[in-house]
Design a protein around this motif. Structure first.
Motif, PDB file in Angstrom:
ATOM      1  N   PRO A  14       0.839  -1.211   0.000  1.00 34.38           N
ATOM      2  CA  PRO A  14       0.000   0.000   0.000  1.00 34.38           C
ATOM      3  C   PRO A  14       0.869   1.254   0.000  1.00 34.38           C
ATOM      4  O   PRO A  14       1.927   1.294   0.632  1.00 34.38           O
ATOM      5  CB  PRO A  14      -0.786  -0.131   1.309  1.00 34.38           C
ATOM      6  N   SER A  15       0.407   2.245  -0.721  1.00 38.40           N
ATOM      7  CA  SER A  15       1.028   3.561  -0.904  1.00 38.40           C
ATOM      8  C   SER A  15       2.175   3.546  -1.921  1.00 38.40           C
ATOM      9  O   SER A  15       2.669   4.609  -2.296  1.00 38.40           O
ATOM     10  CB  SER A  15       1.541   4.154   0.414  1.00 38.40           C
ATOM     11  N   GLN A  16       2.564   2.364  -2.384  1.00 38.83           N
ATOM     12  CA  GLN A  16       3.622   2.305  -3.390  1.00 38.83           C
ATOM     13  C   GLN A  16       3.068   2.537  -4.788  1.00 38.83           C
ATOM     14  O   GLN A  16       1.862   2.673  -4.985  1.00 38.83           O
ATOM     15  CB  GLN A  16       4.340   0.954  -3.314  1.00 38.83           C
ATOM     16  N   THR A  17       3.972   2.578  -5.752  1.00 43.79           N
ATOM     17  CA  THR A  17       3.592   2.769  -7.146  1.00 43.79           C
ATOM     18  C   THR A  17       3.590   1.443  -7.883  1.00 43.79           C
ATOM     19  O   THR A  17       4.564   0.685  -7.821  1.00 43.79           O
ATOM     20  CB  THR A  17       4.557   3.740  -7.846  1.00 43.79           C
ATOM     21  N   LEU A  18       2.486   1.179  -8.563  1.00 45.58           N
ATOM     22  CA  LEU A  18       2.359  -0.015  -9.391  1.00 45.58           C
ATOM     23  C   LEU A  18       2.793   0.331 -10.814  1.00 45.58           C
ATOM     24  O   LEU A  18       2.354   1.358 -11.367  1.00 45.58           O
ATOM     25  CB  LEU A  18       0.912  -0.495  -9.408  1.00 45.58           C
ATOM     26  N   SER A  19       3.621  -0.510 -11.392  1.00 44.67           N
ATOM     27  CA  SER A  19       4.035  -0.324 -12.780  1.00 44.67           C
ATOM     28  C   SER A  19       3.831  -1.631 -13.529  1.00 44.67           C
ATOM     29  O   SER A  19       4.393  -2.660 -13.153  1.00 44.67           O
ATOM     30  CB  SER A  19       5.512   0.088 -12.853  1.00 44.67           C
TER      31      SER A  19
END
Length: 120
Positions: A14-19
Motif C-alpha cells: 500500500p502507498s507504493q507505485t504499481l508499474s
C-alpha cells in the motif's frame, strides 16, 4: 496474429507505485486508429477502464484515476506501460491490456491479464 502480454509485480505494498507493462506482438502500437488501454477488474466488480495510449502518442485517463495514473509507451519495444501511484488494498485486481480501433472503449484484442495484489 496479434497478442498482448501483461507483465508486472504480483504484489505491491500500500502507498507504493504499481508499474505494469503490456507487450504487443503481431502489430505495431503505432498502427493508425488504434488505442491501447489498461482495464482492471477487482473481485466482485465489473471492468474498469483506466487509461489509454493512442497510436499517435496521445493519452487518455479515467477521471477517477487521472491524478495518480500515467501511461507511456516505448515504440522501439512495442510496449505500453501504466504507472499508478499510491495504491490501496482495494485496488487489488486483475489488470488487462486491450487494443482496439477507433475508440478506447472498443477492443479487438485482449491480454490474459495479470493479477496484482496490494498488501503489506
Amino acid at each position: 496474429q496479434v497478442q498482448l502480454r501483461e507483465s508486472g509485480p504480483d504484489l505491491v505494498k500500500p502507498s507504493q507505485t504499481l508499474s505494469i507493462t503490456c507487450t504487443v506482438s503481431g502489430t505495431s502500437i503505432t498502427t493508425s486508429r488504434y488505442y491501447w488501454s489498461w482495464i482492471r477488474q477487482s473481485p466482485g466488480k465489473g471492468l474498469e477502464w483506466m487509461a489509454a495510449s493512442q497510436y499517435d502518442g496521445n493519452t487518455y485517463y479515467s477521471s477517477a484515476l487521472k491524478s495518480r495514473a500515467s501511461i507511456s509507451r516505448d515504440t522501439s519495444k512495442n510496449q505500453v506501460t501504466l504507472q499508478l501511484t499510491s495504491v490501496t488494498p482495494e485496488e487489488s485486481a486483475v489488470y488487462y491490456c486491450a487494443g482496439g480501433s477507433g475508440s478506447y472503449y472498443l477492443y479487438d484484442y485482449w491480454g490474459r491479464g495479470t493479477q496484482v495484489t496490494v498488501s503489506s
